[in-house]
Design a protein around this motif. Structure first.
Motif, PDB file in Angstrom:
ATOM      1  N   GLU A   1      15.548   1.673  40.463  1.00  0.00           N
ATOM      2  CA  GLU A   1      16.481   0.837  41.222  1.00  0.00           C
ATOM      3  C   GLU A   1      16.018   0.644  42.666  1.00  0.00           C
ATOM      4  N   TYR A   2      15.342   1.624  43.206  1.00  0.00           N
ATOM      5  CA  TYR A   2      14.899   1.577  44.594  1.00  0.00           C
ATOM      6  C   TYR A   2      13.852   0.489  44.788  1.00  0.00           C
TER       7      TYR A   2
ATOM      8  N   ILE B   1      16.313  10.592  45.908  1.00  0.00           N
ATOM      9  CA  ILE B   1      15.905  10.018  44.628  1.00  0.00           C
ATOM     10  C   ILE B   1      15.477  11.197  43.757  1.00  0.00           C
TER      11      ILE B   1
ATOM     12  N   GLU C   1      15.452   6.791  36.889  1.00  0.00           N
ATOM     13  CA  GLU C   1      16.359   5.640  36.966  1.00  0.00           C
ATOM     14  C   GLU C   1      16.661   5.260  38.413  1.00  0.00           C
ATOM     15  N   GLN C   2      16.847   6.250  39.281  1.00  0.00           N
ATOM     16  CA  GLN C   2      17.081   5.973  40.694  1.00  0.00           C
ATOM     17  C   GLN C   2      15.845   5.351  41.326  1.00  0.00           C
TER      18      GLN C   2
ATOM     19  N   THR D   1      15.872  11.029  40.039  1.00  0.00           N
ATOM     20  CA  THR D   1      15.626  10.631  38.653  1.00  0.00           C
ATOM     21  C   THR D   1      14.763   9.378  38.592  1.00  0.00           C
TER      22      THR D   1
ATOM     23  N   SER E   1      19.741  10.498  32.260  1.00  0.00           N
ATOM     24  CA  SER E   1      18.894  10.590  33.450  1.00  0.00           C
ATOM     25  C   SER E   1      17.621  11.331  33.098  1.00  0.00           C
TER      26      SER E   1
END
Length: 63
Positions: free
Chosen positions: A30-31, A22, A26-27, A24, A3
């Motif tokens: 994805e969002y 949110i 990475e998150q 990171t 992360s």
């Protein structure tokens, strides 16, 4: 998967990401761009900052 923390971003954008949980890169990836722009306080400049940070990792936003 490792992360990566979010990059330095404006206070309103940081609060918007925090409110959406949110934390990171990475998150955020994805969002997706459209969803991020719907967050109150998060705007186009935030997208530019996130895209640059993600590109350094070889990642991109979902949409």
């Amino acid at each position: 998967m490792t992360s990566h923390p979010l990059p330095r971003i404006s206070a309103p954008a940081a609060r918007a990401l925090d409110g959406a949980r949110i934390t990171t890169l990475e998150q955020a990836a994805e969002y997706g761009e459209a969803s991020l722009l719907e967050l109150h306080g998060f705007g186009p400049k935030g997208i530019v900052i996130l895209r640059a940070a993600l590109a350094e990792l070889g990642l991109e936003l979902a949409d």
